[in-house]
Design a protein around this motif. Structure first.
Motif, PDB file in Angstrom:
ATOM      1  N   LEU A   1      48.786  30.315  10.894  1.00 18.49           N
ATOM      2  CA  LEU A   1      48.663  30.567   9.460  1.00 18.49           C
ATOM      3  C   LEU A   1      47.187  30.540   9.060  1.00 18.49           C
ATOM      4  O   LEU A   1      46.458  29.615   9.433  1.00 18.49           O
ATOM      5  CB  LEU A   1      49.427  29.513   8.656  1.00 18.49           C
ATOM      6  N   PRO A   2      46.712  31.524   8.311  1.00 20.03           N
ATOM      7  CA  PRO A   2      45.300  31.545   7.924  1.00 20.03           C
ATOM      8  C   PRO A   2      44.958  30.407   6.964  1.00 20.03           C
ATOM      9  O   PRO A   2      45.798  29.951   6.178  1.00 20.03           O
ATOM     10  CB  PRO A   2      45.148  32.893   7.209  1.00 20.03           C
ATOM     11  N   VAL A   3      43.719  29.960   7.051  1.00 18.85           N
ATOM     12  CA  VAL A   3      43.175  28.985   6.109  1.00 18.85           C
ATOM     13  C   VAL A   3      41.798  29.465   5.675  1.00 18.85           C
ATOM     14  O   VAL A   3      41.095  30.131   6.430  1.00 18.85           O
ATOM     15  CB  VAL A   3      43.061  27.578   6.733  1.00 18.85           C
ATOM     16  N   LEU A   4      41.437  29.126   4.448  1.00 15.96           N
ATOM     17  CA  LEU A   4      40.122  29.493   3.938  1.00 15.96           C
ATOM     18  C   LEU A   4      39.110  28.449   4.387  1.00 15.96           C
ATOM     19  O   LEU A   4      39.367  27.241   4.307  1.00 15.96           O
ATOM     20  CB  LEU A   4      40.158  29.560   2.409  1.00 15.96           C
ATOM     21  N   VAL A   5      37.964  28.891   4.887  1.00 19.73           N
ATOM     22  CA  VAL A   5      36.885  27.970   5.273  1.00 19.73           C
ATOM     23  C   VAL A   5      35.603  28.421   4.562  1.00 19.73           C
ATOM     24  O   VAL A   5      35.094  29.497   4.826  1.00 19.73           O
ATOM     25  CB  VAL A   5      36.680  27.913   6.805  1.00 19.73           C
ATOM     26  N   PRO A   6      35.084  27.614   3.644  1.00 20.05           N
ATOM     27  CA  PRO A   6      33.912  28.048   2.873  1.00 20.05           C
ATOM     28  C   PRO A   6      32.607  27.982   3.645  1.00 20.05           C
ATOM     29  O   PRO A   6      31.622  28.612   3.250  1.00 20.05           O
ATOM     30  CB  PRO A   6      33.895  27.064   1.703  1.00 20.05           C
ATOM     31  N   ASN A   7      32.581  27.223   4.743  1.00 23.21           N
ATOM     32  CA  ASN A   7      31.330  27.012   5.470  1.00 23.21           C
ATOM     33  C   ASN A   7      31.653  26.449   6.861  1.00 23.21           C
ATOM     34  O   ASN A   7      32.820  26.358   7.247  1.00 23.21           O
ATOM     35  CB  ASN A   7      30.416  26.057   4.699  1.00 23.21           C
ATOM     36  N   GLU A   8      30.607  26.044   7.577  1.00 26.17           N
ATOM     37  CA  GLU A   8      30.809  25.530   8.934  1.00 26.17           C
ATOM     38  C   GLU A   8      31.594  24.222   8.956  1.00 26.17           C
ATOM     39  O   GLU A   8      32.335  23.951   9.899  1.00 26.17           O
ATOM     40  CB  GLU A   8      29.457  25.347   9.622  1.00 26.17           C
ATOM     41  N   ARG A   9      31.420  23.389   7.935  1.00 30.32           N
ATOM     42  CA  ARG A   9      32.192  22.138   7.899  1.00 30.32           C
ATOM     43  C   ARG A   9      33.688  22.431   7.794  1.00 30.32           C
ATOM     44  O   ARG A   9      34.508  21.776   8.429  1.00 30.32           O
ATOM     45  CB  ARG A   9      31.732  21.269   6.726  1.00 30.32           C
TER      46      ARG A   9
ATOM     47  N   ALA B   1      39.117  23.334  10.875  1.00 36.05           N
ATOM     48  CA  ALA B   1      40.103  24.280  11.401  1.00 36.05           C
ATOM     49  C   ALA B   1      40.132  24.254  12.924  1.00 36.05           C
ATOM     50  O   ALA B   1      41.211  24.294  13.542  1.00 36.05           O
ATOM     51  CB  ALA B   1      39.793  25.689  10.892  1.00 36.05           C
ATOM     52  N   LEU B   2      38.956  24.178  13.537  1.00 38.57           N
ATOM     53  CA  LEU B   2      38.886  24.142  14.998  1.00 38.57           C
ATOM     54  C   LEU B   2      39.500  22.855  15.550  1.00 38.57           C
ATOM     55  O   LEU B   2      40.186  22.886  16.584  1.00 38.57           O
ATOM     56  CB  LEU B   2      37.427  24.260  15.451  1.00 38.57           C
ATOM     57  N   GLU B   3      39.265  21.745  14.874  1.00 33.80           N
ATOM     58  CA  GLU B   3      39.837  20.469  15.326  1.00 33.80           C
ATOM     59  C   GLU B   3      41.361  20.522  15.378  1.00 33.80           C
ATOM     60  O   GLU B   3      41.994  19.873  16.221  1.00 33.80           O
ATOM     61  CB  GLU B   3      39.393  19.346  14.385  1.00 33.80           C
ATOM     62  N   LEU B   4      41.953  21.308  14.472  1.00 38.25           N
ATOM     63  CA  LEU B   4      43.403  21.412  14.399  1.00 38.25           C
ATOM     64  C   LEU B   4      43.959  22.548  15.253  1.00 38.25           C
ATOM     65  O   LEU B   4      45.166  22.769  15.287  1.00 38.25           O
ATOM     66  CB  LEU B   4      43.834  21.615  12.934  1.00 38.25           C
ATOM     67  N   GLY B   5      43.076  23.283  15.931  1.00 44.20           N
ATOM     68  CA  GLY B   5      43.522  24.353  16.808  1.00 44.20           C
ATOM     69  C   GLY B   5      44.020  25.588  16.092  1.00 44.20           C
ATOM     70  O   GLY B   5      44.811  26.363  16.652  1.00 44.20           O
ATOM     71  N   LEU B   6      43.544  25.804  14.865  1.00 43.87           N
ATOM     72  CA  LEU B   6      43.998  26.966  14.095  1.00 43.87           C
ATOM     73  C   LEU B   6      43.345  28.247  14.615  1.00 43.87           C
ATOM     74  O   LEU B   6      42.265  28.217  15.208  1.00 43.87           O
ATOM     75  CB  LEU B   6      43.702  26.759  12.612  1.00 43.87           C
TER      76      LEU B   6
ATOM     77  N   ALA C   1      33.298  31.086  14.741  1.00 42.51           N
ATOM     78  CA  ALA C   1      34.743  31.350  14.743  1.00 42.51           C
ATOM     79  C   ALA C   1      35.089  32.427  15.765  1.00 42.51           C
ATOM     80  O   ALA C   1      36.039  32.267  16.558  1.00 42.51           O
ATOM     81  CB  ALA C   1      35.207  31.767  13.350  1.00 42.51           C
ATOM     82  N   ARG C   2      34.333  33.497  15.760  1.00 47.34           N
ATOM     83  CA  ARG C   2      34.593  34.586  16.704  1.00 47.34           C
ATOM     84  C   ARG C   2      34.383  34.116  18.144  1.00 47.34           C
ATOM     85  O   ARG C   2      35.145  34.468  19.045  1.00 47.34           O
ATOM     86  CB  ARG C   2      33.695  35.781  16.385  1.00 47.34           C
ATOM     87  N   ALA C   3      33.334  33.322  18.376  1.00 47.76           N
ATOM     88  CA  ALA C   3      33.065  32.820  19.724  1.00 47.76           C
ATOM     89  C   ALA C   3      34.192  31.934  20.223  1.00 47.76           C
ATOM     90  O   ALA C   3      34.465  31.874  21.430  1.00 47.76           O
ATOM     91  CB  ALA C   3      31.744  32.049  19.742  1.00 47.76           C
ATOM     92  N   ALA C   4      34.880  31.268  19.282  1.00 50.82           N
ATOM     93  CA  ALA C   4      36.008  30.402  19.648  1.00 50.82           C
ATOM     94  C   ALA C   4      37.319  31.166  19.729  1.00 50.82           C
ATOM     95  O   ALA C   4      38.378  30.565  19.963  1.00 50.82           O
ATOM     96  CB  ALA C   4      36.135  29.268  18.629  1.00 50.82           C
TER      97      ALA C   4
END
Length: 304
Positions: free
Chosen positions: A81-89, A94-99, A135-138
Motif C-alpha cells: 500500500l502506498p504511503v506519502l513521505v515528505p522527506n528522507e525521514r 517506510a523502509l524500516e517497515l519494508g514498504l 527509494a529507487r535504489a532500495a
C-alpha cells in the motif's frame, strides 16, 4: 443503464486516497483500529490501490501520527500500500517497515511550496532528489503528486507551462507516475484537456499521468470525462468524498470514489469496484466521523 461512449479507455485504475488524504483533513482523531478496518474494507471492495497514510511529522498532521502503528497492524497486507513521505525521514520510516510504494508531494506554485513544504519552488526539487534516489535504489516505486495545477488561492490562475515544468521535473527525478491535483477544485473540462495535451507535447504521455480532482465547484466528474477522452486511465478519489487540503482553506472534499464509480459504470469503463460494498464502507466511516457523507451516490444509496 450502461451506455458506452466511443473512444474512451476500456478500463481505469482508481487510486483510493481516503485513508490518507481524506482523514488528514478531519478535525477529529480517528482511532487506529478504525483506520485499519477502513483500509481493509476499501481493499475488500475491490479498490486496487489504497494509499494508507503519510509519514509526515505529527506536529503538522496530528491526524496521521499513528502511521507506523497502522502499517504495523496491517502487516503483510500493508506492504504494497502506498504511503506519502515528505522527506528522507519519512522514507526512513517506510523502509524500516519494508514498504514498497511511496509518494512525494510537490507544488506547481511558489506560494504553496513555501506554505506546505517551507521551500521555494526550485528548492522543493532539491529536497525531493535524495528521497527519490534512495527509494529507487532500495527498489521502491515512487509516485509524485503536484498540487495547485489549475489554480492557487494565493496566486490565482496557474499557467499551464508552469505546471508542466513542475511535473516534468518531478518525473525526471525518477517518479513513475505524476498525479495532477486540482487542489482547490477550480478546474474545468477544457483546462483538463489542454493540460494533458501540454504534457504530451513535452513528451509525457497520458499513461504516466493521474488526475486528482476536488469538487469545490461541482466540476470533478466533468473533469474526469475530459481526462478519459484525453486517454488518462488513473484517477485519484476518496471514499465518501472525504478530505481536502489542510494547508489550503478553500480546498473542499475530494472527488468521491462512489460518484466516480457510478460515472465509470454508466460509461461502460471497467474499474473492478463493488459499489454496494464501497457505499456501506463510506456510510460506516461517516458514522464514526459523526456526519453525513458528502458523496451524492452515498446519500442516494446509503439508506437503500
Amino acid at each position: 443503464m450502461v451506455v458506452p461512449e466511443p473512444g474512451l479507455p476500456a478500463a481505469v485504475t482508481i487510486y483510493e486516497v481516503g485513508a490518507r488524504d481524506g482523514l488528514q483533513n478531519e478535525k477529529a482523531l480517528v482511532p487506529v483500529e478504525v483506520k485499519e478496518e477502513f483500509v481493509r474494507r476499501l481493499l475488500a471492495a475491490g479498490l486496487p490501490i489504497v494509499e494508507a497514510t503519510s509519514f509526515v511529522h505529527p506536529r503538522w498532521v496530528p491526524q496521521l501520527a499513528d502511521a507506523a502503528e497502522l502499517m504495523t497492524r496491517l502487516g503483510p497486507d500493508g506492504v504494497d500500500l502506498p504511503v506519502l513521505v515528505p522527506n528522507e525521514r519519512g522514507l526512513d520510516r517506510a523502509l524500516e517497515l519494508g514498504l514498497r510504494h511511496v509518494a512525494i508531494f510537490g507544488s506547481a506554485t511558489e506560494t504553496f511550496a513555501r506554505k506546505n513544504l517551507n521551500r521555494s519552488f526550485d528548492e522543493q526539487f532539491a529536497m525531493f532528489e535524495p528521497t527519490v534516489d534512495r527509494a529507487r535504489a532500495a527498489g521502491l516505486d515512487v509516485r509524485a503528486y503536484v498540487s495547485m495545477c489549475f489554480g492557487d488561492p494565493w496566486e490565482g490562475a496557474v499557467p499551464i507551462e508552469q505546471v508542466v515544468a513542475a511535473g516534468t521535473r518531478l518525473l525526471d527525478l525518477g517518479a513513475s507516475q505524476l498525479s495532477l491535483g486540482d487542489t482547490i477544485g477550480v478546474g474545468t473540462a477544457g483546462h483538463v484537456t489542454a493540460l494533458v495535451a501540454a504534457f504530451a507535447a513535452a513528451g509525457v504521455g497520458a499513461d504516466r499521468l493521474a488526475l486528482h480532482f476536488h469538487d469545490t465547484y461541482g466540476q470533478a466528474l466533468s473533469n474526469v470525462q475530459a481526462g478519459l477522452r484525453a486517454g488518462v486511465t488513473t484517477y485519484d478519489a476518496s471514499a465518501g468524498g472525504l478530505g481536502g487540503c489542510p494547508y489550503a482553506e478553500s480546498a473542499t472534499g475530494n472527488l468521491a470514489t462512489e460518484d466516480l464509480v457510478w460515472l465509470l459504470t454508466g460509461l461502460g469503463v471497467e474499474h473492478g469496484v463493488d459499489l454496494a460494498s464501497l457505499v456501506a464502507t463510506s456510510t460506516w466511516m461517516a458514522g464514526h466521523l459523526g456526519r453525513e457523507s458528502p458523496s451524492a451516490v452515498v446519500r442516494a444509496l446509503g439508506g437503500a
